[in-house]
Design a protein around this motif. Structure first.
Motif, PDB file in Angstrom:
ATOM      1  N   MET A 287      38.571  39.451  45.909  1.00 34.60           N
ATOM      2  CA  MET A 287      37.695  38.648  46.786  1.00 34.60           C
ATOM      3  C   MET A 287      38.225  37.160  46.730  1.00 34.60           C
ATOM      4  N   LEU A 288      38.489  36.578  45.616  1.00 29.04           N
ATOM      5  CA  LEU A 288      39.031  35.232  45.577  1.00 29.04           C
ATOM      6  C   LEU A 288      40.524  34.806  45.966  1.00 29.04           C
ATOM      7  N   GLY A 289      41.246  35.861  45.843  1.00 29.62           N
ATOM      8  CA  GLY A 289      42.838  35.555  45.843  1.00 29.62           C
ATOM      9  C   GLY A 289      43.138  34.986  44.096  1.00 29.62           C
ATOM     10  N   GLY A 290      44.382  34.810  44.270  1.00 31.73           N
ATOM     11  CA  GLY A 290      45.122  34.392  42.817  1.00 31.73           C
ATOM     12  C   GLY A 290      44.797  35.397  41.709  1.00 31.73           C
ATOM     13  N   VAL A 291      45.126  34.740  40.703  1.00 34.91           N
ATOM     14  CA  VAL A 291      45.004  35.564  39.346  1.00 34.91           C
ATOM     15  C   VAL A 291      43.794  35.258  38.562  1.00 34.91           C
ATOM     16  N   THR A 292      42.909  36.261  38.361  1.00 35.78           N
ATOM     17  CA  THR A 292      41.430  35.976  37.624  1.00 35.78           C
ATOM     18  C   THR A 292      41.529  36.473  36.375  1.00 35.78           C
ATOM     19  N   LEU A 293      40.758  35.696  35.422  1.00 32.62           N
ATOM     20  CA  LEU A 293      40.655  36.266  34.178  1.00 32.62           C
ATOM     21  C   LEU A 293      38.865  36.275  33.958  1.00 32.62           C
ATOM     22  N   THR A 294      38.423  37.589  33.543  1.00 33.23           N
ATOM     23  CA  THR A 294      37.013  37.908  33.424  1.00 33.23           C
ATOM     24  C   THR A 294      36.475  38.417  32.585  1.00 33.23           C
ATOM     25  N   ASP A 295      35.327  38.148  32.225  1.00 40.20           N
ATOM     26  CA  ASP A 295      34.381  39.069  31.072  1.00 40.20           C
ATOM     27  C   ASP A 295      33.582  40.057  31.929  1.00 40.20           C
ATOM     28  N   ASN A 296      33.928  41.287  32.007  1.00 40.44           N
ATOM     29  CA  ASN A 296      33.265  42.299  32.537  1.00 40.44           C
ATOM     30  C   ASN A 296      31.946  42.744  32.180  1.00 40.44           C
ATOM     31  N   THR A 297      31.679  42.361  31.169  1.00 36.75           N
ATOM     32  CA  THR A 297      30.422  42.743  30.484  1.00 36.75           C
ATOM     33  C   THR A 297      29.251  41.675  30.797  1.00 36.75           C
ATOM     34  N   ALA A 298      29.637  40.586  31.266  1.00 38.02           N
ATOM     35  CA  ALA A 298      28.688  39.778  31.801  1.00 38.02           C
ATOM     36  C   ALA A 298      28.691  39.364  33.462  1.00 38.02           C
ATOM     37  N   ASP A 299      29.838  40.083  33.983  1.00 42.06           N
ATOM     38  CA  ASP A 299      30.267  39.667  35.389  1.00 42.06           C
ATOM     39  C   ASP A 299      30.429  38.093  35.599  1.00 42.06           C
TER      40      ASP A 299
ATOM     41  N   THR B 115      56.295  56.412  46.660  1.00 44.32           N
ATOM     42  CA  THR B 115      56.665  55.410  47.334  1.00 44.32           C
ATOM     43  C   THR B 115      56.868  53.869  46.853  1.00 44.32           C
ATOM     44  N   THR B 116      57.875  53.044  47.287  1.00 49.22           N
ATOM     45  CA  THR B 116      58.051  51.671  46.713  1.00 49.22           C
ATOM     46  C   THR B 116      57.775  50.913  47.870  1.00 49.22           C
ATOM     47  N   ARG B 117      56.968  49.656  47.331  1.00 50.88           N
ATOM     48  CA  ARG B 117      56.647  48.633  48.576  1.00 50.88           C
ATOM     49  C   ARG B 117      57.143  47.439  47.898  1.00 50.88           C
ATOM     50  N   LEU B 118      57.962  46.376  48.397  1.00 52.67           N
ATOM     51  CA  LEU B 118      57.972  45.094  48.136  1.00 52.67           C
ATOM     52  C   LEU B 118      57.114  44.250  48.899  1.00 52.67           C
ATOM     53  N   THR B 119      56.188  43.370  48.290  1.00 50.01           N
ATOM     54  CA  THR B 119      55.332  42.614  48.889  1.00 50.01           C
ATOM     55  C   THR B 119      55.052  41.340  48.182  1.00 50.01           C
ATOM     56  N   THR B 120      54.015  40.642  48.379  1.00 53.53           N
ATOM     57  CA  THR B 120      54.109  39.332  47.713  1.00 53.53           C
ATOM     58  C   THR B 120      52.484  39.285  47.151  1.00 53.53           C
ATOM     59  N   THR B 121      52.221  38.198  46.179  1.00 52.63           N
ATOM     60  CA  THR B 121      50.709  37.982  45.912  1.00 52.63           C
ATOM     61  C   THR B 121      50.104  37.162  47.048  1.00 52.63           C
ATOM     62  N   ARG B 122      48.887  37.269  46.930  1.00 56.06           N
ATOM     63  CA  ARG B 122      48.024  36.425  47.966  1.00 56.06           C
ATOM     64  C   ARG B 122      47.056  35.402  47.071  1.00 56.06           C
ATOM     65  N   THR B 123      46.701  34.213  47.731  1.00 54.35           N
ATOM     66  CA  THR B 123      45.990  33.397  46.991  1.00 54.35           C
ATOM     67  C   THR B 123      44.753  33.123  47.939  1.00 54.35           C
ATOM     68  N   ASP B 124      44.670  33.567  49.017  1.00 55.91           N
ATOM     69  CA  ASP B 124      43.645  33.354  49.936  1.00 55.91           C
ATOM     70  C   ASP B 124      42.254  34.091  49.879  1.00 55.91           C
ATOM     71  N   GLY B 125      42.429  35.330  49.613  1.00 54.56           N
ATOM     72  CA  GLY B 125      41.254  36.223  49.087  1.00 54.56           C
ATOM     73  C   GLY B 125      40.723  36.843  50.350  1.00 54.56           C
ATOM     74  N   ALA B 126      39.482  37.346  50.258  1.00 54.47           N
ATOM     75  CA  ALA B 126      38.919  38.266  51.348  1.00 54.47           C
ATOM     76  C   ALA B 126      38.268  37.135  52.347  1.00 54.47           C
ATOM     77  N   ARG B 127      38.208  37.705  53.437  1.00 55.52           N
ATOM     78  CA  ARG B 127      37.530  36.969  54.470  1.00 55.52           C
ATOM     79  C   ARG B 127      36.799  37.680  55.683  1.00 55.52           C
TER      80      ARG B 127
END
Length: 305
Positions: A166-178, A291-303
């Motif tokens: 959703m947000l793009g980038g790298v996220t760190l979360t506590d999944n027990t509390a969302d 299959t092998t795919r060369l791609t990139t990371t994204r920082t813009d997220g969902a839209r």
């Protein structure tokens, strides 16, 4: 009443099954959702190219969003997803589908989505500055997570995967509390190898994953220090062992990649680093089935489209 949106697939830094803490990063692969709402009593779901696919998740995403934000005369409709993200491959196809569906439903309801993506700062739920007639990205994300739990698609609800999608980038979360602990932006090239077999997150052996909790806590410490690439390599070795996946693809990549990990509960393996180095890894992984795919990371997220 109709809407359309896209969300991103993602790779894993830390699998949340061991401790409830997870981390993921968005990839340049997209899933789109189209939603049409009406006053019928039937809600129909479709997955492009997969007529026998389980559509309960996307249908539940529409239901929850309409229940929370919709009008009383909207009770049915149609939802369809199309995706570049292979299903049951560890690349967060369910999170991407859920996020895209929730955003498309909000668009169909003419409800704005507030961009509340944080940078390096800690972030929780939407604050008082969110307009009363709008929904924050994080709260939209939580609807998809709730739908994943309701339908049994994800053991933890996969807030780590969903937040990266959703947000793009790298996220760190506590999944027990969302709750979102942090989000940072990283521009990496990425290489994805997906073997022919498939692995469903809901079928993962949680008890075996819990046995590698000491390693998962180490990975979380590395991620909190911003050492994401190192973190994902430790994660990949630990969870490959726990879930019974081979470590050879990761070992092949280690001399060339900044980081490499089993993604989610597998079977895909994702490496990040410099493109010319990843091309060397791609030549080795191309020798393997799949299959092998060369791609990139994204920082813009969902839209919303």
């Amino acid at each position: 009443m109709d809407g359309r949106a896209v969300a991103l697939g993602a790779g894993t830094v830390l699998n949340a099954l061991a401790t409830g803490v997870g981390s993921a990063f968005a990839l340049d692969v997209e899933t789109s959702a189209t939603v049409e709402l009406d006053d019928s009593t039937e809600l129909r779901g479709e997955v492009d190219g997969a007529p026998d696919a389980d559509t309960r998740l996307i249908e539940r995403c529409v239901e929850l969003t309409v229940e929370r934000y919709g009008a009383s005369d909207v009770a049915g409709g149609w939802v369809r997803t199309e995706s570049e993200v292979p299903m049951a491959a560890g690349l967060k196809s369910s999170s991407a589908a859920a996020n895209a569906t929730v955003l498309a439903t909000l668009s169909a309801l003419s409800i704005d989505v507030v961009d509340d993506r944080p940078g390096d700062e800690h972030a929780g739920r939407a604050g008082d500055d969110t307009p009363s007639d709008a929904v924050s990205r994080l709260d939209a994300c939580r609807l998809g997570v709730a739908a994943a739990r309701d339908t049994g698609v994800a053991v933890t609800g996969a807030f780590d995967d969903a937040s990266a999608s959703m947000l793009g980038g790298v996220t760190l979360t506590d999944n027990t509390a969302d709750e979102l602990r942090s989000r940072v932006e990283r521009d990496w090239d990425a290489l994805v190898w997906t073997p022919p077999e498939r692995a469903y997150s809901a079928d993962a052996d949680v008890s075996r994953c819990e046995r590698v909790a000491p390693m998962a806590r180490l990975v979380a410490d590395l991620a909190e220090q911003g050492r994401y690439a190192e973190a994902m390599t430790v994660n990949g070795l630990a969870f490959s062992a726990a879930l019974g996946f081979p470590t050879e693809p990761a070992v092949e990549a280690m001399p060339h990649a900044a980081g490499v990990s089993l993604s989610g509960t597998g079977p895909s393996v994702v490496a990040v680093g410099e493109r010319h180095e990843l091309e060397t890894v791609a030549a080795m992984w191309d020798e393997r089935d799949g299959t092998t795919r060369l791609t990139t990371t994204r920082t813009d997220g969902a839209r919303v489209l």
